[in-house]
Scaffold this motif. Structure first.
Motif, PDB file in Angstrom:
ATOM      1  N   PRO A   1     -10.117   8.337  -4.101  1.00  0.00           N
ATOM      2  CA  PRO A   1      -9.464   8.648  -2.837  1.00  0.00           C
ATOM      3  C   PRO A   1     -10.443   9.355  -1.902  1.00  0.00           C
ATOM      4  O   PRO A   1     -11.222  10.199  -2.332  1.00  0.00           O
ATOM      5  CB  PRO A   1      -8.314   9.583  -3.240  1.00  0.00           C
ATOM      6  CG  PRO A   1      -8.653  10.091  -4.589  1.00  0.00           C
ATOM      7  CD  PRO A   1      -9.567   9.092  -5.232  1.00  0.00           C
TER       8      PRO A   1
ATOM      9  N   LYS B   1      -8.943  10.710   3.788  1.00  0.00           N
ATOM     10  CA  LYS B   1      -7.780  10.144   4.486  1.00  0.00           C
ATOM     11  C   LYS B   1      -6.664   9.731   3.523  1.00  0.00           C
ATOM     12  O   LYS B   1      -5.544   9.439   3.932  1.00  0.00           O
ATOM     13  CB  LYS B   1      -8.208   8.948   5.339  1.00  0.00           C
ATOM     14  CG  LYS B   1      -9.035   9.376   6.551  1.00  0.00           C
ATOM     15  CD  LYS B   1      -9.640   8.205   7.271  1.00  0.00           C
ATOM     16  CE  LYS B   1      -8.604   7.481   8.123  1.00  0.00           C
ATOM     17  NZ  LYS B   1      -9.252   6.389   8.902  1.00  0.00           N
ATOM     18  N   ASP B   2      -6.990   9.660   2.225  1.00  0.00           N
ATOM     19  CA  ASP B   2      -5.971   9.284   1.236  1.00  0.00           C
ATOM     20  C   ASP B   2      -5.210  10.495   0.719  1.00  0.00           C
ATOM     21  O   ASP B   2      -4.272  10.352  -0.067  1.00  0.00           O
ATOM     22  CB  ASP B   2      -6.634   8.578   0.040  1.00  0.00           C
ATOM     23  CG  ASP B   2      -7.378   7.329   0.483  1.00  0.00           C
ATOM     24  OD1 ASP B   2      -6.789   6.561   1.267  1.00  0.00           O
ATOM     25  OD2 ASP B   2      -8.531   7.152   0.067  1.00  0.00           O
TER      26      ASP B   2
ATOM     27  N   LEU C   1      -3.094   5.647  -7.767  1.00  0.00           N
ATOM     28  CA  LEU C   1      -3.070   4.555  -6.789  1.00  0.00           C
ATOM     29  C   LEU C   1      -4.264   3.603  -6.827  1.00  0.00           C
ATOM     30  O   LEU C   1      -4.095   2.417  -6.521  1.00  0.00           O
ATOM     31  CB  LEU C   1      -2.927   5.134  -5.375  1.00  0.00           C
ATOM     32  CG  LEU C   1      -1.665   5.982  -5.131  1.00  0.00           C
ATOM     33  CD1 LEU C   1      -1.647   6.488  -3.689  1.00  0.00           C
ATOM     34  CD2 LEU C   1      -0.386   5.193  -5.438  1.00  0.00           C
ATOM     35  N   THR C   2      -5.455   4.104  -7.117  1.00  0.00           N
ATOM     36  CA  THR C   2      -6.612   3.219  -6.897  1.00  0.00           C
ATOM     37  C   THR C   2      -7.592   3.111  -8.066  1.00  0.00           C
ATOM     38  O   THR C   2      -8.254   2.091  -8.209  1.00  0.00           O
ATOM     39  CB  THR C   2      -7.423   3.711  -5.670  1.00  0.00           C
ATOM     40  OG1 THR C   2      -7.812   5.067  -5.894  1.00  0.00           O
ATOM     41  CG2 THR C   2      -6.618   3.607  -4.391  1.00  0.00           C
TER      42      THR C   2
ATOM     43  N   LYS D   1       0.987   5.327   0.433  1.00  0.00           N
ATOM     44  CA  LYS D   1       0.220   6.435   1.001  1.00  0.00           C
ATOM     45  C   LYS D   1       1.012   7.721   0.759  1.00  0.00           C
ATOM     46  O   LYS D   1       2.209   7.793   1.044  1.00  0.00           O
ATOM     47  CB  LYS D   1       0.026   6.196   2.503  1.00  0.00           C
ATOM     48  CG  LYS D   1      -0.950   7.173   3.115  1.00  0.00           C
ATOM     49  CD  LYS D   1      -1.447   6.715   4.479  1.00  0.00           C
ATOM     50  CE  LYS D   1      -2.196   7.838   5.175  1.00  0.00           C
ATOM     51  NZ  LYS D   1      -3.313   8.385   4.413  1.00  0.00           N
TER      52      LYS D   1
ATOM     53  N   ILE E   1      -3.903  11.520  -7.290  1.00  0.00           N
ATOM     54  CA  ILE E   1      -3.632  10.418  -6.345  1.00  0.00           C
ATOM     55  C   ILE E   1      -4.536   9.234  -6.650  1.00  0.00           C
ATOM     56  O   ILE E   1      -4.103   8.079  -6.673  1.00  0.00           O
ATOM     57  CB  ILE E   1      -3.794  10.919  -4.888  1.00  0.00           C
ATOM     58  CG1 ILE E   1      -2.648  11.881  -4.531  1.00  0.00           C
ATOM     59  CG2 ILE E   1      -3.843   9.732  -3.907  1.00  0.00           C
ATOM     60  CD1 ILE E   1      -2.794  12.595  -3.181  1.00  0.00           C
ATOM     61  N   GLY E   2      -5.796   9.524  -6.927  1.00  0.00           N
ATOM     62  CA  GLY E   2      -6.736   8.452  -7.288  1.00  0.00           C
ATOM     63  C   GLY E   2      -6.280   7.726  -8.540  1.00  0.00           C
ATOM     64  O   GLY E   2      -6.287   6.492  -8.612  1.00  0.00           O
TER      65      GLY E   2
ATOM     66  N   THR F   1      -1.295  -0.206  -7.691  1.00  0.00           N
ATOM     67  CA  THR F   1      -2.059  -0.914  -6.661  1.00  0.00           C
ATOM     68  C   THR F   1      -1.132  -1.792  -5.835  1.00  0.00           C
ATOM     69  O   THR F   1      -0.028  -2.139  -6.278  1.00  0.00           O
ATOM     70  CB  THR F   1      -3.138  -1.783  -7.333  1.00  0.00           C
ATOM     71  OG1 THR F   1      -2.547  -2.442  -8.454  1.00  0.00           O
ATOM     72  CG2 THR F   1      -4.296  -0.931  -7.804  1.00  0.00           C
TER      73      THR F   1
ATOM     74  N   VAL G   1       0.846  -1.202   0.000  1.00  0.00           N
ATOM     75  CA  VAL G   1       0.000   0.000   0.000  1.00  0.00           C
ATOM     76  C   VAL G   1       0.875   1.243   0.000  1.00  0.00           C
ATOM     77  O   VAL G   1       1.811   1.370   0.783  1.00  0.00           O
ATOM     78  CB  VAL G   1      -0.936   0.001   1.231  1.00  0.00           C
ATOM     79  CG1 VAL G   1      -1.632   1.360   1.375  1.00  0.00           C
ATOM     80  CG2 VAL G   1      -1.967  -1.123   1.114  1.00  0.00           C
TER      81      VAL G   1
ATOM     82  N   ARG H   1     -12.683   2.800  -6.737  1.00  0.00           N
ATOM     83  CA  ARG H   1     -12.299   3.454  -5.496  1.00  0.00           C
ATOM     84  C   ARG H   1     -11.644   4.819  -5.717  1.00  0.00           C
ATOM     85  O   ARG H   1     -10.512   4.938  -6.160  1.00  0.00           O
ATOM     86  CB  ARG H   1     -11.410   2.556  -4.631  1.00  0.00           C
ATOM     87  CG  ARG H   1     -11.779   2.804  -3.152  1.00  0.00           C
ATOM     88  CD  ARG H   1     -11.120   1.926  -2.166  1.00  0.00           C
ATOM     89  NE  ARG H   1      -9.764   2.263  -1.836  1.00  0.00           N
ATOM     90  CZ  ARG H   1      -9.384   3.401  -1.231  1.00  0.00           C
ATOM     91  NH1 ARG H   1     -10.262   4.334  -0.936  1.00  0.00           N
ATOM     92  NH2 ARG H   1      -8.108   3.583  -0.947  1.00  0.00           N
TER      93      ARG H   1
END
Lengths: 764, 764
Positions: free
Chosen positions: A684, A687-688, A662-663, A627, A658-659, A741, A625, A682
């Motif tokens: 962000p 908290k992301d 990462l996701t 962050k 960021i989204g 991911t 993960v 998903r």
């Protein structure tokens, strides 16, 4: 830069209260007498021939007023840069989600039931999803063009091959970017109301209310002025809310029934029928001198258009060569292919291809710096363009604080200190970007903007601009610029809502153009109006016009003494002219040069913004993960109009990046989108997203509205490579396939441990 | 007069289709997020002191969001010509229907239930209904002014007493006119939506969207520009849809709740809270020479204001002296009193006092003709004003075809033949009238009109006027005038909807002013725009501007050869100016003279229309039922813009006059209105209205829009006296009290038989 009364001060958005109190009227809030509710039947298969559609049962359902298929539409081929659209799928479906039929009924439930009664008989065809595969000669034909290639882009400058030969270091890699969804709050929607004389009024949450009319007029076989567009409050867009067949389907249903028709996408429909980011496969090769100077670049790009082309055409070009204006390139080559696939048609998304291209370039820059033993910030400083630079494609870099962006970001992020600090799993990465503020090739007849300002009877002002608000704070920035230019308090300025019957023809919200261009037009209209006001005061009070000026909403003489209040003048003018108002008109002609179709030489934007981002990440080596824990974004934004709004743009852009990094990813199974909702797709959450530091460097461009530059897109462009470079700094892996991911991170770490990648392993 | 391409041709209303298909959006069709439904609690007694109001139970009802009484309103005294209004009844109620409290709830049912829970404790006061009684010193005090007199009007010219002495014939009589209801299709309504910055958007079916703002700003303690008015499609007005507290009650509820509030009158509420015709009691004395020349006139008038004054003030003056410009009066005196009563407040109604005055004068003229042995048409011809005449009040009769109206009407009605023909119970009557086309004392700062026209990118035109459509065909007339002035096809012109943010400040629909004044402003704006278009064409094509003109939507040279199409020019201009449109602005300053407050000398209207009506009736001597069987209306309407619309105006005006003459009346019992619905308030149906012949005499006034004059009000002014005179011709009775119901007719016939009236008995 100094002496401004309104601009440059953080100002809450003028439409914030109506939004948070629920007073704002969105398209979903609109109702009209006899209004019908439309629903669209979408293809369940990614590719197939339509053998037959039986709508008879649907038509019989009480409450259904119209069922339409392609045959009920004008069947005019149209499109944006490529005419491959029909209002409804004609003969074939090209993606799961393709619009096959539509109904209008007295309520949404009946419309939904009617969809279930429509029987579509398909003859399934093989489907292809990867753009490179789809471009192979043996691939299935999607749209009747050779090798499924919707559009090609080629540009070459200098002597690329020779420059590679002369290079000290060559890096050559593949990069894969994903199809991601813009995830605005409000889904696509339309209310279309037929008017007398055959006009249609479209209530649309849209980024391009004026420009849309040109396309829709063609699609419907109507005249442009008969397409009347009103933009209700709009809940975000990020590039997606351009032309869409949803609007036209509502229009055809409205024409057929003679009644207003409303269509609102569910979130699932919005994923399937939207306009997500163009997924790309890059092969990039870059050559460097020993000192880190870029010698050459060669880029090959396959971009996935999905089932029909749209803004994919210019997105392709952007991904191929816009970033060539970030560094002092001399030898570049790009070959890009926009290829039809059986995925959801992709198009504009904040960053518009430049984000994809920047990902590749900025990762390679990082790797080159490492290999050459140069600080990543330093390699960029050495290559950075500067004021007065003219790029190999002819783009004139008028104002530019790119180098300052880098040094300020480095300083603010404690770059040197953090690079030295070796904390397990933590890393810091840097990336730069350039962008445009408008792009002259999108609507070649003109590229500027126009404004009209009306002085009301209380001496307050109504500003009409065709550039629009979709949540980014444009209205507030414009009102501030008008107040500044008129020298009146901000509360004396109102922005007119967007109604194409009243506003100038504005090109709309894309290419980070609105503030620089729309703002300049407003500035010019304000100057025009100010002149007329002072002329009137001069006549009324017998004072030479040269001795008059406006200060804080009051007309003063050269001694600064108040001659009269504008409210007095507003009323006097109205009475004297039997009810007329005083208007100011202004426009800006940006003097841009549309890139030549063949040579690609041009100078497409009035000004060019720049940025440098630094991301700090923690990588959990057990779980993979990533962050993002700290973030610095330094932007050459020209002049900051509303610091609070500008910060919001940056924070939003970074969060979105960021989204993407990462996701986020649109996941297909057998060509059918499987995560068309926010449970599985998903985004962000708060908290992301780390605390961010925004730094504004004000280059005050001489040509734009108060010297401003675009910011919406530069805010996302460097995010993915900054994170990628930080991950490398943290755990020594170079990720080239989005999103990063945990599984990919873990796999790369494991391969790294096996030293497969052949790179020095840091932090381990 | 000749050579027109668009005006003068019968043209279906451009908004007809949207109305008949139900597409038109009325205020009742409007909905907004969180919209609340308002209801008004009205006084059940005609006069009383408010001892207490207990709203606590209403406030507790779930779904109720606000309950307001006077204390929740700004308590600013305001009004139109007289500041005797509060938004809600303050301390006292002055009529049954007076607005005491209001609620806003989540639906209409709850709002209605909440009204029932409000307890109002009144201390009842004696009530008075007859204006003359109310003006007696011992009458109960209604509004704190001496003898309840809200307003007085006095004018005197020449030597009235001496002229009576010199008269050969003197007729002196009393006339009573009734309070009648305008009976428009759509009841009064409002949606008021609070906006950011404290602005309120009012969606109002209203005749005076711009002017209303001045009054409402005062009442709410706001600025004029913060009162934003949009006029949805409006279902008639006939004078009633001026300022009304209903709109302000909705505004206060919207302010209090922060949510949009809608209030729609039921028909019953509309009768009780409306703005019906001012009931009047006249005492008129007129002196004539042997030859039928009017020597003198003395008029005393008591007009019933109802519980608060409003347009009753100017209605009073109008009833006193407007008709003085019909004939060549030299010696006139008028004393008028507007008196508060405990009836529904009365105000504007088509004809505006002149209808009431014309009833008296034209009945006396008929009687004088009879007594002097002169044909009724002839006595009018002898006294008629003529072009160039300046009245004793200073009014300049610029263009005038009154005499031609009389001769043409007489000819068309077969007046001579029918007068000779003695058929039992059948009679024919004639009456004339004059009127105004606007009235400069209503909004003294200015009296003209303004217009803006925008050329769109397809070379079509959007016309913005502040003058409005309420069903009378104004939009169509304006579009025709714009098309004519621009020399483009009618379908190339659209009228902008009424939104005070865009339209000029238009004084609105009253005093038959819109076509003459608004049309002239449009004509001027069109000229301005044409000049700009030709200037642009001149630059683009290198042809001297003097050699260019527009013909049928095409730019031609002096040889009539097409240079370019306007659609080409619209697009070229837009592109060249980066999205700007070309605007034309125009206004008309009518050069009117506001009548002096003291002397009443002035020249209040840009032009003056005239008419002569002839009615033929059958009177059933057994039942007293009067039936109008034939009707001729000849009008000096200046220039007829849309014959179909003009005929509609006349037919509507005559039908309305028939209702007023024969059946309509607001009936009170103990001060409470008893027939506030169409079952008991009998409007004429289609079977009560005869076929009509409309004759247009085109005096082509040099100052107005294409020479047009007002028509809306002249169409009703002579109807009642024409019918009264026809009844006299039929059965020899002179009725002086409206309406001429069967009981009154029978009674008069019976008295006639007893020869009580002392007049020659014809047809018996």
């Amino acid at each position: 830069m100094t002496g401004y009364k309104t601009i440059g001060k953080s100002t809450p958005f003028i439409d914030a209260a109506e939004k948070v109190t629920g007073r704002a009227v969105y398209t979903t809030d609109m109702k009209f007498p006899n209004m019908l509710y439309g629903k669209i039947l979408r293809s369940t298969i990614p590719h197939g021939r339509i053998v037959g559609i039986d709508t008879s049962e649907a038509e019989k359902l009480p409450g259904v007023e119209a069922v339409i298929t392609a045959k009920d539409t004008p069947l005019i081929k149209f499109g944006i840069f490529h005419e491959d659209w029909y209002i409804l799928a004609h003969e074939k479906v090209r993606f799961a989600g393709d619009e096959v039929a539509a109904v209008a009924a007295i309520n949404e439930d009946i419309a939904g039931e009617a969809l279930k009664l429509i029987k579509v008989h398909y003859e399934e065809l093989p489907a292809v999803f990867d753009p490179k595969e789809a471009a192979q000669p043996d691939a299935v034909d999607i749209n009747g063009v050779k090798n499924n290639i919707a559009s090609k882009f080629h540009v070459e400058r200098g002597n690329v091959d020779q420059a590679f030969e002369e290079s000290h270091l060559i890096i050559e890699k593949d990069f894969y970017t994903t199809q991601v969804y813009q995830a605005y709050m409000e889904t696509m929607a339309a209310v279309v109301k037929p008017e007398d004389n055959g006009r249609l009024t479209f209530y649309l949450p849209i980024q391009i209310p004026s420009k849309t009319r040109v396309t829709y007029a063609k699609a419907l076989g109507m005249k442009i002025e008969d397409i009347h567009v009103i933009q209700p409050t709009t809940g975000g867009g990020f590039g997606a809310k351009m032309e869409t067949v949803l609007h036209l389907i509502a229009a055809v249903l409205a024409q057929k029934t003679g009644k207003p028709v409303r269509i609102i996408n569910t979130r699932e429909e919005d994923f399937e029928g939207g306009n997500p980011r163009v997924p790309m496969h890059f092969h990039v090769k870059m050559g460097f001198s020993k000192e880190g100077m870029i010698k050459a670049k060669d880029l090959v790009l396959y971009a996935g258009a999905g089932g029909r082309a749209c803004y994919g055409v210019p997105v392709l070009g952007t991904a191929c060569f816009r970033h060539d204006q970030l560094y002092k390139y001399e030898n570049v080559r790009a070959n890009g292919y926009l290829v039809y696939t059986n995925m959801v048609p992709s198009g504009c998304f904040r960053g518009f291809g430049n984000s994809q291209g920047t990902f590749c370039i900025e990762c390679i820059m990082d790797e080159a710096a490492e290999k050459l033993g140069i600080d990543p910030a330093d390699i960029r400083l050495r290559n950075a363009v500067y004021p007065g630079f003219v790029s190999c494609h002819g783009w004139v870099i008028n104002s530019c604080l790119l180098q300052e962006c880098i040094t300020k970001a480095v300083e603010a992020a404690q770059w040197q200190e953090k690079r030295k600090e070796k904390k397990s799993g933590r890393g810091i990465g840097l990336a730069c970007c350039n962008h445009v503020s408008g792009y002259s090739a999108f609507f070649p007849p003109f590229h500027g903007s126009a404004a009209v300002i009306r002085m009301n009877m209380d001496g307050k002002f109504l500003v009409m601009s065709g550039e629009i608000e979709i949540g980014q704070g444009q209205k507030t920035a414009f009102a501030m610029m008008a107040a500044e230019a008129l020298d009146v308090p901000l509360e004396n300025v109102r922005m007119a809502p967007i109604d194409t019957d009243y506003i100038p023809f504005g090109l709309g919200c894309w290419a980070s153009r609105s503030t620089a261009l729309g703002g300049k037009a407003i500035q010019n209209a304000a100057e025009d109006l100010k002149g007329k006001i002072l002329q009137f005061v001069s006549q009324e009070y017998g004072i030479a016009v040269e001795q008059l000026s406006i200060a804080n909403g009051v007309v003063v003489n050269t001694q600064g003494e108040e001659i009269t209040d504008l409210s007095e003048i507003g009323r006097k003018y109205l009475y004297k002219t039997n009810g007329s108002y005083l208007y100011g008109q202004g426009y800006v002609d940006p003097g841009t040069v549309v890139p030549d179709m063949a040579t690609k030489m041009g100078n497409p934007s009035i000004t060019y913004p720049f940025a440098c981002h630094i991301a700090e990440v923690d990588v959990d080596v057990e779980t993979g993960v990533v962050k993002v824990i700290d973030y610095v974004a330094a932007h050459d934004v020209g002049k900051v109009i509303n610091p609070m709004g500008a910060e919001g743009q940056i924070e939003g852009g970074v969060a979105m990046g960021i989204g993407w990094a990462l996701t986020e990813n649109m996941v297909y199974q057998n060509g059918v989108l499987k995560n068309s909702h926010f449970l599985d797709y998903r985004l962000p959450g708060s908290k992301d997203v780390p605390d961010m530091k925004s730094i504004f460097l004000e280059s005050n461009d001489p040509n734009t509205g108060f010297g401003s530059k675009g910011l919406g897109e530069p805010a996302i462009n460097p995010v993915v490579p900054a994170i990628a470079n930080a991950i490398h700094d943290a755990v020594g892996i170079r990720l080239t396939e989005l999103p990063f991911t945990p599984d990919k991170v873990l796999k790369a770490i494991q391969e790294k441990k096996k030293n497969k990648e052949g790179e020095p392993c840091r932090n381990f």
